[in-house]
Design a protein around this motif. Structure first.
Motif, short mmCIF file in Angstrom:
data_model
loop_
_atom_site.label_atom_id
_atom_site.label_comp_id
_atom_site.label_asym_id
_atom_site.label_seq_id
_atom_site.Cartn_x
_atom_site.Cartn_y
_atom_site.Cartn_z
N TYR A 119 -6.81 -9.33 6.46
CA TYR A 119 -6.14 -8.86 5.25
C TYR A 119 -7.16 -8.57 4.14
CZ TYR A 119 -6.56 -13.85 3.97
OH TYR A 119 -7.02 -15.12 3.72
N ALA A 120 -6.66 -7.90 3.12
CA ALA A 120 -7.49 -7.58 1.96
C ALA A 120 -6.69 -7.83 0.70
CB ALA A 120 -7.94 -6.12 2.02
N ASP A 131 1.49 -4.78 3.64
CA ASP A 131 1.63 -3.85 4.78
C ASP A 131 0.30 -3.61 5.48
OD1 ASP A 131 0.90 -2.57 2.44
OD2 ASP A 131 2.41 -0.98 2.58
N MET A 132 -0.80 -3.80 4.77
CA MET A 132 -2.11 -3.64 5.40
C MET A 132 -2.45 -4.84 6.30
SD MET A 132 -5.83 -3.18 3.62
CE MET A 132 -5.26 -2.18 2.25
N LYS A 186 -2.78 -7.60 8.96
CA LYS A 186 -2.64 -7.40 10.41
C LYS A 186 -2.86 -8.72 11.15
CE LYS A 186 -2.60 -4.25 13.83
NZ LYS A 186 -1.79 -3.03 13.90
N VAL A 199 -2.81 2.10 -3.64
CA VAL A 199 -3.79 2.43 -2.60
C VAL A 199 -5.22 2.10 -3.00
CG1 VAL A 199 -2.33 4.30 -1.72
CG2 VAL A 199 -4.05 4.79 -3.48
N TYR A 223 0.86 -1.19 0.00
CA TYR A 223 0.00 0.00 0.00
C TYR A 223 0.90 1.25 0.00
CZ TYR A 223 -3.95 2.98 1.49
OH TYR A 223 -4.93 3.94 1.57
N ASP A 224 1.97 1.18 0.76
CA ASP A 224 2.84 2.34 0.93
C ASP A 224 3.69 2.65 -0.30
OD1 ASP A 224 1.80 2.70 3.39
OD2 ASP A 224 3.47 1.81 4.49
N TRP A 272 -2.39 -7.05 -0.02
CA TRP A 272 -1.63 -5.98 0.61
C TRP A 272 -0.85 -6.50 1.82
CZ3 TRP A 272 -6.42 -3.97 -1.41
CH2 TRP A 272 -6.24 -2.92 -2.32
#
Lengths: 337, 337
Positions: free
Chosen positions: A295-296, A284-285, A287, A257, A252-253, A282
């Motif tokens: 996640y997504a 970094d997204m 968790k 996005v 994402y970073d 993603w």
């Protein structure tokens, strides 16, 4: 060289035809459709042998200056396996013809499991499809679910999975014919069909999905809440996903996005139609919290089943006994990794 | 009769002004803004006393033929409580003025909890706001989370909640100024801020959310996966939701298949702007499976906090010690139920 026909030259069919041409252990004998407009012109330009599904279609094609090789019945006499990518009702009728002629066939995820009594996802159950007469490559959403959950399962991390699926409203090419605007349209049933559909490949998966249509045409986007078998760290989860060559971890970073930026990146890469065969997840997204995982990821509904279908051809025809080898060959031919 | 001012006459401010006028235990002393165009004209037409936030705004308003009662400082001398509905940076500055003058104030969910050190949701924590100097009415999404989870919690059914929030991209009135088209834009962080925000009202809630923007302007739509404290039947869950007058159970099978149809129904009902103060939760879509619960609902981001703000005024001014009574009075005045 196994001889393959593609019946139905639409969003999926045209991609599968191109993918077959890229393999060195199968050959595309011809493609078959009913349309005679710009859509089939793409196949003409590529030099594919064109067959007509009906006498009316043949007449119309000839009138449009398309050189027609023959009708579907003729095409069926020349091939070892048929990939059927026609709409639902047409496919059901076609399947009868394949069975009567004893031709191996593959249908797409729009069909019911019962049509083939085997449903296919390369990383999960390639072996069980070896030398079968028929299989069904599960749908785009189901394929993405199987890839990701299979990776977690193989790592011993998956207890159960609950997902919310944001679906593209319609395909880009036909979005002028109808779609949805400025609204969101839930599927009536919870669970939505994708969870049970994944179980048609892997009955042991504990997975429940809800689905909703959103007003865009680019791709699907899934959000997942996973209960893991134990508390794990993020790196363990990523390691599990990395075992799949068809899950692409994205950042994402790094400006990715949204699903439109991801689409653009794949177009930049020169993929045909900007096709994304991988699940773009993603990193970094993502968790982890104790034994829970969130996640997504994005699913290219037009492209994700293409490598799966190529693998399914190898499994059914038996030209490659190893799932791993087939996946490596398919990936290489399509530029995956 | 408590004397109230509304500072910031935008999407929320204009609605709160109208709602205050409908109560019999408070009076709207005036509204204050910086704009002098069609937006403030709505207040002029309703006969509200107009105040200017700055000397420049006053000059501009006068030039546009708007009869200005005075500046914000003057308005503050006349009221018991201020509802601040200005954009973030403006509100922070205003809060200083309210504190210096010892005026009670309410801010909206865009502000941080620390600004007031109390966050408000009527059905959850009205009592704790009684006679305080200030509170923050939590955001639209957080309000909906609190209403639904509080109902489940009070019924002893809630273990933990995991939600996916599909957010409207921008508000209808400003959608010409910027939005998103044909894409979906995830929030970078999982958990998204709404879960922790709900905990600012009820720290005991075990809730984790993920959020994503979709290209439409009508309302938010939430999908929830709930772990219950025990296996329960669907009727028990519905009974829990029915204890809230601000959760409206709706039927997918009665044609309410999307957020645009729900919006149209509330417009049909004659609600101002088609406002839906309630959480519209699909009863027939809701699914229970053992100790798991799945449901979806729609949140009108422009309207849901209006009744909450009216209740917050009563709590802070102490004119109604009972949450239940305040909610009944607010509901009646706004046509809820």
């Amino acid at each position: 060289m196994k001889k393959i026909a593609v019946i139905g030259y639409g969003v999926i069919g045209k991609r599968i035809a191109d993918a077959i041409v890229k393999q060195n252990d199968m050959t595309l004998v011809g493609v078959c459709d009913v349309v005679s407009d710009w859509r089939i012109q793409n196949a003409v330009n590529k030099g594919y042998a064109i067959y007509a599904s009906t006498p009316e279609a043949e007449k119309e094609m000839n009138a449009c200056g398309i050189s027609v090789k023959g009708r579907i019945a003729e095409l069926l006499t020349k091939v070892d396996l048929v990939v059927d990518c026609t709409p639902k009702k047409v496919a059901a009728k076609n399947v009868q013809a394949y069975k009567e002629r004893g031709i191996k066939f593959i249908v797409q995820g729009g069909e019911k499991h019962e049509v083939t009594r085997h449903s296919f996802s390369a990383e999960n159950n390639y072996q069980s499809a070896l030398n079968l007469d028929a299989t069904r490559v599960v749908s785009c959403n189901t394929t993405s679910i199987l890839r990701t959950l299979t990776a977690l399962k193989k790592a011993g991390l998956l207890d159960y999975a609950r997902g919310t699926l944001l679906r593209r409203a319609t395909d880009p090419w036909e979005s002028h014919l109808g779609g949805i605007m400025n609204t969101m349209v839930p599927e009536r049933e919870i669970p939505s069909h994708q969870g049970p559909d994944a179980q048609s490949v892997d009955p042991d998966l504990n997975v429940i999905t809800s689905a909703i249509k959103v007003p865009q045409t680019l791709s699907h986007l899934h959000y997942w809440n996973i209960k893991m078998t134990k508390a794990a760290c993020k790196e363990e989860v990523l390691e599990a996903f990395r075992t799949s060559s068809r899950i692409r971890l994205i950042q994402y970073d790094q400006g990715l996005v949204s699903n439109n930026t991801i689409k653009e990146m794949f177009l930049d890469m020169g993929r045909p139609w900007g096709d994304m065969y991988e699940v773009a997840l993603w990193e970094d997204m993502l968790k982890v919290q104790g034994d829970e995982l969130f996640y997504a990821y994005v699913v290219d509904n037009q492209a994700i089943v293409i490598p799966e279908t190529i693998d399914a051809i190898r499994a059914l025809t038996g030209i490659e006994p190893s799932a791993e080898q087939s996946i490596i060959r398919t990936n290489k031919s399509l530029g995956i990794n």
